[in-house]
Write an enzyme that holds these catalytic residues in place. Sequence first.
Site, PDB file in Angstrom:
ATOM      1  N   THR B 186      13.150   4.516 -17.670  1.00  0.00           N
ATOM      2  CA  THR B 186      12.694   4.058 -16.364  1.00  0.00           C
ATOM      3  C   THR B 186      12.781   2.545 -16.346  1.00  0.00           C
ATOM      4  OG1 THR B 186      10.434   3.732 -17.080  1.00  0.00           O
ATOM      5  CG2 THR B 186      11.013   5.908 -16.267  1.00  0.00           C
ATOM      6  N   GLU B 332      11.231  10.330 -14.409  1.00  0.00           N
ATOM      7  CA  GLU B 332      10.303  11.203 -15.140  1.00  0.00           C
ATOM      8  C   GLU B 332      10.341  12.646 -14.640  1.00  0.00           C
ATOM      9  OE1 GLU B 332       9.745   8.228 -13.975  1.00  0.00           O
ATOM     10  OE2 GLU B 332       8.279   7.086 -15.128  1.00  0.00           O
ATOM     11  N   LYS B 437      -5.609  -2.928   0.051  1.00  0.00           N
ATOM     12  CA  LYS B 437      -6.953  -2.416   0.311  1.00  0.00           C
ATOM     13  C   LYS B 437      -7.688  -3.447   1.158  1.00  0.00           C
ATOM     14  CE  LYS B 437      -9.848   0.906  -1.927  1.00  0.00           C
ATOM     15  NZ  LYS B 437     -10.145   1.630  -3.155  1.00  0.00           N
ATOM     16  N   TRP B 442      -7.357   1.756   2.981  1.00  0.00           N
ATOM     17  CA  TRP B 442      -5.993   1.536   2.551  1.00  0.00           C
ATOM     18  C   TRP B 442      -5.050   1.330   3.732  1.00  0.00           C
ATOM     19  CZ3 TRP B 442      -5.450   5.709  -1.860  1.00  0.00           C
ATOM     20  CH2 TRP B 442      -6.086   5.205  -3.004  1.00  0.00           C
TER      21      TRP B 442
END
Lengths: 543, 543
Positions: B186, B332, B437, B442
């Site tokens: 990754t 992944e 935030k 959010w």
Amino acid sequence: MQSTIEPFPLTVGGILRYATGVHGDRTVTTATGQGGYRHATYREVGRDAARLANALRGLGITGDQRVGTFMWNNAEHLVAYLAIPSMGAVLHTLNIRLFPEQIEFVAYEAEDQVIIADLSVAPVLARVLRSLETVHTVIAVGEGDLGPLQESGKTVLRYDELLAEQSDEFDWPDVDENSAAAMCYTSGTTGHPKGVVYSHRSNYLHSMAVCSGNAMGLSFSDRALPIVPMFHANAWGMPYAALMAGADLVMPDRHMDAVSMVNLIETQQPTVAGAVPTIWNDVMNHLLDNPGHDISSLRLVACGGSAVPVSLMKTFEDKFGVPIRQAWGMTETSPIATVAWPAPGTPEDKQWELRGSQGRPLCGVEARIVDDEGNALPNDDESVGELEVRGPWITGSYYRNTDPSKFVGGWLRTGDVGRIDAQGYVTLTDRAKDVIKSGGEWISSVELENHLIAHPAVLDAAVVGVPDERWEERPLAAVVLKEGAEASPDQLREFLSDKVVRWWLPERWTFVTEIPRTSVGKYDKKAIRARHAEGDYQVHTIS
Amino acid sequence: MQSTIEPFPLTVGGILRYATGVHGDRTVTTATGQGGYRHATYREVGRDAARLANALRGLGITGDQRVGTFMWNNAEHLVAYLAIPSMGAVLHTLNIRLFPEQIEFVAYEAEDQVIIADLSVAPVLARVLRSLETVHTVIAVGEGDLGPLQESGKTVLRYDELLAEQSDEFDWPDVDENSAAAMCYTSGTTGHPKGVVYSHRSNYLHSMAVCSGNAMGLSFSDRALPIVPMFHANAWGMPYAALMAGADLVMPDRHMDAVSMVNLIETQQPTVAGAVPTIWNDVMNHLLDNPGHDISSLRLVACGGSAVPVSLMKTFEDKFGVPIRQAWGMTETSPIATVAWPAPGTPEDKQWELRGSQGRPLCGVEARIVDDEGNALPNDDESVGELEVRGPWITGSYYRNTDPSKFVGGWLRTGDVGRIDAQGYVTLTDRAKDVIKSGGEWISSVELENHLIAHPAVLDAAVVGVPDERWEERPLAAVVLKEGAEASPDQLREFLSDKVVRWWLPERWTFVTEIPRTSVGKYDKKAIRARHAEGDYQVHTIS
């Protein structure tokens, strides 16, 4: 170096979790007869699966005990398909068309503890129930009299009442993917039926293969119609595959006559269906006799179980706009092993030839032709021998190791004889035991039958090998003519003459009112040969 | 009770055997630039795979040693995809776009022994080759000067010359399906890259899933075009899936500009393609500027890697007749985990909303949203938290167990924040580390970016959270205007005002010439925040 990806188990419970969790709004529709239908969502099916699992635990089902089903294709059978393997038990789909002594044999060998049975087939079950020693309880589905089943002395419970008492949650156990999930018996024409025990993994992988583009390409845009019974090799994997795809399921229950089928297709709009040629033949004749119906919601029809006549496929495509895709397999192969579809760029006449073959293996399945000594023959479309297959959803033995001679070095000996071409297309020409060996060469009874059935006067035809002084064996054609139609042996022979090589043409012909069939509807060639040997047939011989 | 079906191994070698045996006539086509193409059949690819395996054995590759590739998408990379895992070694696809120190790190950690490299990217490799301690040999593919590679002091061989000396048969070993087949790192924006080691089984199952109707539905009627690089998570599984389906492959090599892409599509007629939105955006702009082209051979375009703008999907569908299907995944997750497609019967406006989501899990993949304490939240399309996934092709750890905090109880913590609805549709609103935030609530930077990019004057836009005295954090919008186009912060804010709730509207705006990106082309929000903190941006504030 270790892979960082652990082998996450492939289980029926995983399919249950997925179908009810992600596709909980999708539906299973069951025909109730005379144009009626009932519906359940996958969420409801999942809750009933939990209720059934709780009920079975309450009846003492533990570990990998077997629970039989004696049912048509309906929502309750789907519930059993999910609940029994997911609770760790083993689903045994009993074939309601077996002869009584065969039912007794398979239920005894499998040690079925409980049987879930449609009351519509209770009379068949009632006839043998008393002698099913291992069975202690029958769960009866649907409406009707429990009396005939109760006469057996077994506990008989009503499905609806039993489930109503249960919690709709069940603590589904972790299950080893290689453990037994389901079992199904082959219905051989000789000897006892033989058991195949599917694993969770084999069912899961077969379902994935059914969802692939080369098989049915199922997606959640589909509505899947398994007409092939769920007691025949997992209904070709369609129920599990539909759940895995999030496709709706449409179930015919016992209403499989052509009128019911056409009504079902027109009102329920399935996109993919699977059934044996006989069903589609009935549907075709009904549609040809009664114009104005529309079955074009079907984007794909899978057909197999016996060779699919090209004429049937052509009529479906030309008249109804529905492509039929022939598939081949056996109970031993879960069942789908090969699918007949031409590659892009295939010339049109060759396309039909390939669609008339048994097709090519799906990835995972490996196929080869071997000679009498077991040597692999080339894929040259000429070498003829027995077909052997292997792969992740192909059995490597029978339950209790009956008939080990069918397995050699990891390969299943299919008992089918044929050839394979360079692109992997398998063409089966006979059952090994039905092969006609004439003057040292093989004659394909299947090919002769397919040509004969295409004759306008012929309703049905079977060809078997019979003893011949000069050639050792020669073909005998047993023909059923259509009502009111006429055709002489000379005319039929003439009809075949430009379709097969000259020395294949049968000299012996007999006209019969019916071809003997096995309990699962296949030609019973052993019976035909026996009747011929006993002089039951009037044979016309062309010299 | 034992299942009678043994666990037949699911391996890359099985895919090789199948593709070359049954689909040997199918082709892989590689672009050579300026409208040129070369072709090889799968049969030839299989022979080259045997030659490469023999060559690698000759170079001392044994057991599960790693062989790196440093290549574009081409036939030779496909040969490596097949040969290396099938011989029992491990394919390590090196990302040619990593920074030099990252390449050094991953080749060292993976202990690559040999690297197969396209000469077209030799300069990039030559820059670090000397410092790749474990690498003793480079196999150079294509035409060009070996000099820069040879300066490293490593053995450098020409692919064609090396393979010409080898036998085209190889005694492929039996391989455990759970053993390592391939690895990919990754490219996180923080810390070292982390290695994922795919097993034969995980690659096989992922390929089956890609062939399923809910993903790409690949069949041998398809021609698959993986534009997404083969060094990015197996090119979304398209190469292996195409081989498994017997679909042709069309490979762009390094020719990925819009003109080359359109020429490739028009002349090679792929039916399914996969690439990141940037590529399709370029193709779209090229087609809109140059009418008269036809890319409608594409029945399906898979798109992912970053959020796919609905405007892009709409243009492709309305103007070019090509449906784009958004998919989501990570290195992944092999990578395809979810696919965005609406269920039948979805109202049209809701359809676009769902197609703009990350989509629903394919069967096998399980997804859930968890709160900060790791508790699973309901699939109510409202609860927001980190997305966790698990399944047969999802990694349960990183190579050498780096960063174990990403895994909990068998679940991968994706680092993505979002919600799931009752039908399983996942909507990601942010990377966990990029979440804004504001006053305890959010704000989705991704949603703001998607709306901004749809403004006619905006070429590119990124939104990050920056410190705010009153609200703790507030969004800063960094905008790149199209050449010659004009838009003020007030106009852009007004444009957003009917699309998001009022308190999401950014007060802070900066106009930049370019958005900083990572080596794989994602917004580098860490860098944006850093530049803002250092006062590099001129910020217009709307009070």
